[in-house]
Design an enzyme around this catalytic site. Structure first.
Site, PDB file in Angstrom:
ATOM      1  N   ARG A  82       0.832  -1.205   0.000  1.00 36.58           N
ATOM      2  CA  ARG A  82       0.000   0.000   0.000  1.00 36.58           C
ATOM      3  C   ARG A  82       0.865   1.254   0.000  1.00 36.58           C
ATOM      4  O   ARG A  82       0.538   2.237  -0.658  1.00 36.58           O
ATOM      5  CB  ARG A  82      -0.952  -0.018   1.203  1.00 36.58           C
ATOM      6  CG  ARG A  82      -1.997   1.084   1.138  1.00 36.58           C
ATOM      7  CD  ARG A  82      -3.071   0.900   2.177  1.00 36.58           C
ATOM      8  NE  ARG A  82      -2.546   1.053   3.536  1.00 36.58           N
ATOM      9  CZ  ARG A  82      -3.236   0.781   4.643  1.00 36.58           C
ATOM     10  NH1 ARG A  82      -4.492   0.353   4.548  1.00 36.58           N
ATOM     11  NH2 ARG A  82      -2.714   0.953   5.833  1.00 36.58           N
ATOM     12  N   LYS A 185      -2.770   6.663   1.380  1.00 36.20           N
ATOM     13  CA  LYS A 185      -2.583   7.105   2.762  1.00 36.20           C
ATOM     14  C   LYS A 185      -1.638   8.294   2.802  1.00 36.20           C
ATOM     15  O   LYS A 185      -0.453   8.148   3.097  1.00 36.20           O
ATOM     16  CB  LYS A 185      -2.051   5.936   3.592  1.00 36.20           C
ATOM     17  CG  LYS A 185      -2.488   5.982   5.041  1.00 36.20           C
ATOM     18  CD  LYS A 185      -2.208   4.663   5.739  1.00 36.20           C
ATOM     19  CE  LYS A 185      -2.573   4.724   7.203  1.00 36.20           C
ATOM     20  NZ  LYS A 185      -4.023   4.687   7.454  1.00 36.20           N
ATOM     21  N   GLU A 221     -16.292   6.718   4.069  1.00 39.12           N
ATOM     22  CA  GLU A 221     -15.726   6.120   5.282  1.00 39.12           C
ATOM     23  C   GLU A 221     -15.820   7.118   6.422  1.00 39.12           C
ATOM     24  O   GLU A 221     -16.375   8.210   6.273  1.00 39.12           O
ATOM     25  CB  GLU A 221     -14.307   5.614   5.061  1.00 39.12           C
ATOM     26  CG  GLU A 221     -13.284   6.676   4.711  1.00 39.12           C
ATOM     27  CD  GLU A 221     -11.881   6.098   4.555  1.00 39.12           C
ATOM     28  OE1 GLU A 221     -11.502   5.189   5.305  1.00 39.12           O
ATOM     29  OE2 GLU A 221     -11.147   6.596   3.685  1.00 39.12           O
TER      30      GLU A 221
HETATM   31  C1  LIG Z   1      -5.135   3.942   7.641  1.00 40.81           C
HETATM   32  C2  LIG Z   1      -6.532   4.266   7.296  1.00 40.81           C
HETATM   33  C3  LIG Z   1      -7.589   3.355   7.482  1.00 40.81           C
HETATM   34  C4  LIG Z   1      -7.404   2.014   8.128  1.00 40.81           C
HETATM   35  O1  LIG Z   1      -6.582   1.156   7.410  1.00 40.81           O
HETATM   36  P1  LIG Z   1      -5.937  -0.123   8.114  1.00 40.81           P
HETATM   37  O2  LIG Z   1      -5.059  -0.691   7.072  1.00 40.81           O
HETATM   38  O3  LIG Z   1      -7.037  -1.035   8.492  1.00 40.81           O
HETATM   39  O4  LIG Z   1      -5.197   0.390   9.306  1.00 40.81           O
HETATM   40  C5  LIG Z   1      -8.847   3.731   7.060  1.00 40.81           C
HETATM   41  N1  LIG Z   1      -9.080   4.931   6.508  1.00 40.81           N
HETATM   42  C6  LIG Z   1      -8.097   5.840   6.318  1.00 40.81           C
HETATM   43  C7  LIG Z   1      -8.423   7.138   5.694  1.00 40.81           C
HETATM   44  C8  LIG Z   1      -6.790   5.541   6.703  1.00 40.81           C
HETATM   45  O5  LIG Z   1      -5.829   6.444   6.520  1.00 40.81           O
END
Ligand SMILES: *Cc1c(COP(=O)(O)O)cnc(C)c1O
Length: 343
Positions: A82, A185, A221
């Site tokens: 990722r 991210k 989300e």
């Molecule tokens: C990091 C993150 C998540 C959660 O991802 P995981 O891989 O489960 O830790 C969800 N939404 C956003 C916007 C994120 O930055």
């Protein structure tokens, strides 16, 4: 091994200085080896692209001590992949996946005395970060980069593990555009969301639930976590959207819902009106694993799934199974745990 002197069962989710972090530098077309650093400060060029134009991306994952003292890290290969996708999307030099996994192992090994003891409910949070470091004030990608990685012992996000929260559907502020960078991210998405979270908190909610920015109709989300609902006919449904971050926790929960709980799993656009028909809902991410949703407010209506501090049976089972795999008390059929050698 002598453990760090910390109150292990009362750790919060906050920064704690440990012994070392690692830095790797990209220069003249190649990545350096690890530089082991004791200080928790970095020196940067005042025109670094990370500071001005948001050329940065990060990851978050956890390492756990098991009953027999071995230490493992959860799905680190997925975080490595990722971070590569995040870097490529904003034209940064990706950090090689094999080097990422090595860096995670090495930083945990170097800070072994900070890995919380089995049974404390705490874990070691690992934070990798990639930043553009060239001093270029024109808007273009950096030619030099730094990858750094540090750790900190953290308690369960909510004391006691599962704490239901209240969500507010946000219609006036967008976190990410459909063709933007909501699916990687990068820190900019968090900057964009601060105002909405602040607003929700000041109105007495715990977090925001974003709708898709284009139609204002489908669930995206919740701030830093993915969203899922459990339908009356026991399906695990979670949004498909180009503007949400593909959560590794959500990916794991989909597998467990299907294989261990025998549920049907659907990843598709979820009309916000569907929240009124769910029997349970949850937010998911590395920090909290699952945060059960107590209620959701949408315009002038509020749907309540849980009374008091109760937790729905599906969220409970998913949480227990996933955390059991991480701690080695439930069989890891999927090869999600990577053991970190210690000597
Ligand atoms: C990091 C993150 C998540 C959660 O991802 P995981 O891989 O489960 O830790 C969800 N939404 C956003 C916007 C994120 O930055």
């Amino acid at each position: 091994m002598e453990r760090a002197k910390l109150d292990w069962s009362n750790l919060a989710f906050q920064y704690v200085k440990t012994d070392y972090h690692l830095e790797y530098y990209f220069k003249d077309g190649k990545w350096s080896e690890a530089n082991i650093v004791e200080s928790d400060r970095v020196e940067l060029h005042i025109a670094a692209t990370a500071l001005h134009y948001g050329q940065q991306c990060f990851e978050g994952l956890k390492a756990f001590e098991r009953a027999d003292g071995r230490v493992s890290v959860f799905r680190v290969d997925e975080n490595a992949k990722r971070m590569k996708r995040s870097a490529e999307k904003i034209l940064m030099e990706p950090f090689p996946e094999d080097k990422f996994i090595e860096a995670v192992f090495k930083v945990v090994q170097l800070n072994r005395r900070f890995v919380p003891p089995y049974g404390s409910g705490a874990s070691l949070y690992v934070r990798p970060l990639l930043i553009g470091t060239s001093g270029v004030i024109g808007v273009k990608p950096s030619t030099e980069y730094m990858f750094l990685i540090f750790v900190m012992p953290v308690g369960p996000y909510f004391k006691g593990g599962l704490k239901p929260i209240r969500l507010l559907v946000e219609e006036e502020i967008d976190r990410a555009a459909p063709l933007g960078v909501g699916d990687v991210k990068v820190g900019g998405n968090y900057a964009a969301g601060l105002r909405a979270s602040h607003k929700a908190k000041s109105l007495g909610y715990n977090e925001v639930l974003y709708l898709d920015a284009k139609h204002k109709k489908y669930i995206d989300e919740s701030g830093p976590a993915n969203f899922f609902g459990i339908t009356q006919d026991n399906k695990y449904v979670t949004p498909a959207s180009s503007s949400i971050l593909p959560s590794i926790t959500n990916m794991s929960l989909r597998t467990l819902a299907e294989d261990e709980l025998g549920m049907k799993v659907e990843q598709r656009p979820i009309d916000v009106e569907e929240i009124f028909d769910f029997k349970e809902a949850g937010c998911c991410g590395t920090a909290a694993v699952i945060t059960p949703v107590k209620s959701i407010k949408y315009r002038d209506r509020e749907v309540t799934y849980l009374q008091g501090d109760e937790v729905g049976p599906v969220c409970r089972k998913l949480y227990d199974t996933l955390t059991g795999i991480q701690l080695g008390t439930v069989e890891d059929k999927y090869g999600w745990n990577f053991e970190i050698p210690m000597d």
